[in-house]
Design a protein around this motif. Sequence first.
Motif, PDB file in Angstrom:
ATOM      1  N   TRP A 208       0.815  -1.219   0.000  1.00  0.00           N
ATOM      2  CA  TRP A 208       0.000   0.000   0.000  1.00  0.00           C
ATOM      3  C   TRP A 208       0.849   1.270   0.000  1.00  0.00           C
ATOM      4  N   ARG A 209       2.084   1.200   0.517  1.00  0.00           N
ATOM      5  CA  ARG A 209       2.942   2.388   0.544  1.00  0.00           C
ATOM      6  C   ARG A 209       3.292   2.895  -0.852  1.00  0.00           C
ATOM      7  N   MET A 210       3.102   2.070  -1.868  1.00  0.00           N
ATOM      8  CA  MET A 210       3.448   2.439  -3.238  1.00  0.00           C
ATOM      9  C   MET A 210       2.322   3.187  -3.951  1.00  0.00           C
ATOM     10  N   TYR A 211       1.147   3.292  -3.332  1.00  0.00           N
ATOM     11  CA  TYR A 211      -0.028   3.810  -4.032  1.00  0.00           C
ATOM     12  C   TYR A 211      -0.598   5.035  -3.308  1.00  0.00           C
ATOM     13  N   ARG A 212      -0.820   6.091  -4.057  1.00  0.00           N
ATOM     14  CA  ARG A 212      -1.219   7.364  -3.469  1.00  0.00           C
ATOM     15  C   ARG A 212      -2.570   7.306  -2.770  1.00  0.00           C
ATOM     16  N   GLU A 213      -3.445   6.409  -3.208  1.00  0.00           N
ATOM     17  CA  GLU A 213      -4.753   6.295  -2.567  1.00  0.00           C
ATOM     18  C   GLU A 213      -4.619   5.978  -1.078  1.00  0.00           C
ATOM     19  N   TYR A 214      -3.621   5.191  -0.725  1.00  0.00           N
ATOM     20  CA  TYR A 214      -3.465   4.718   0.648  1.00  0.00           C
ATOM     21  C   TYR A 214      -2.334   5.402   1.404  1.00  0.00           C
ATOM     22  N   SER A 215      -1.378   5.963   0.680  1.00  0.00           N
ATOM     23  CA  SER A 215      -0.083   6.298   1.269  1.00  0.00           C
ATOM     24  C   SER A 215       0.341   7.733   1.011  1.00  0.00           C
ATOM     25  N   GLY A 216       1.197   8.238   1.888  1.00  0.00           N
ATOM     26  CA  GLY A 216       1.894   9.497   1.665  1.00  0.00           C
ATOM     27  C   GLY A 216       3.338   9.261   1.283  1.00  0.00           C
TER      28      GLY A 216
END
Length: 396
Positions: A208-216
């Motif tokens: 999830w850290r790779m995807y802007r929907e979930y991560s900063g």
Amino acid sequence: MKRREFVIKSSLATAAIGTTSFMKSGMAYSKKTTDSINFGVIGTGDRGGGLINIMNNIPELNVISCCDILPFRLQKGIANTSGKAKGYSDYRKLLEQKDIDAILVATPFNTHSQIASEAVDAGKHVFCEKTMAKGYDGISRLRNKVNSSNKIFQTGHQYHSSRLYRHAVDLIQNGKVGKVTAIECQWNRNGNWRRPVTDPAQERAINWRMYREYSGGLVAELCSHQIDFTNWVLNATPDQVLGVGGIDYWKDGRETFDNVHLIYSYPNGVKATFTCLTSNSKDDYQIKVMGDKGTLILDYVNAWFFPEGNYKKEIQDVDGVSGATIKWDEGKGIPIDIEHADPSTQALIDFKNNILNNTVPTSNVTTGAKAAACVQMGLDAMYNNKIVQWNNELNL
């Protein structure tokens, strides 16, 4: 935190310190009558699972329930409690468990605000991992929820609990480096930051850290600790932020940047820079607070003072040690020695004491909201290629 590099210098019994009680919104915190605190852990990945292992060694902390949407992570979390914890795939079911006193939220960044708010509604104390909340709306909702409750809320910026970092802040604020003129921070790594995935359907849940929907991205997951420190040591929030980043090395379909370079401008004229790389690990993690009398340098567990100019020649006393016998580390300066425990351990001890003693955490909903707002400013500056001003509507 690289625990393998750390040697605990003091026992846990001597690591904890007291804090002062407080009242907010006209409601005093209700003091817990027993010393045992039952925890539910929501999110049992690397961070949540690691904190379970720490809690197992802290008296009065008892993990009785775990929750994760990924079965293998849930099983690992339960195993970390020697199998005694109940398991849930839906955090709402965990929140219904009446004998849980406190919740640890260690889920993806975009879920923090909702889960932590619902935990407060369920009558639980909350330890919410950094960064506290994603987006200005999420920050405001969680802050307002906590401020209208009588529950203890601690944000997981663990360096706020570090006795070394607290000592460093005291030294700086009492003039150790003179007038602060600049702060330089970095957190560099050499690796793609990915987790292994055996089932492609779980890619976004695991990475999830790779995807802007979930991560900063790097700003929320790494730089946020040093941003929180900068706000703390300057006792201020920035007026504006500019920065650049990109996906320039790891061409693997990620959406969050693999390198970031940010400049935060503070009202007193201090410029603070934050750099994070995933392609080069030289000097790893470092904070340099620079003033006209010297520089204070911090890594994960050590600190040094490097006197400036004539002050280097004339210095007579450093932390009670005669100038004639000062220990000097090549290229870094004079070591600052103070007993302190692993910051994550200390943060959980502090949370325990805040609950038992009815006291406000030093890393609380206000400091957490300020750091989260700064993270959002940095993301907006890079993603939109513009200078971003402090959001006065937050009223932090």
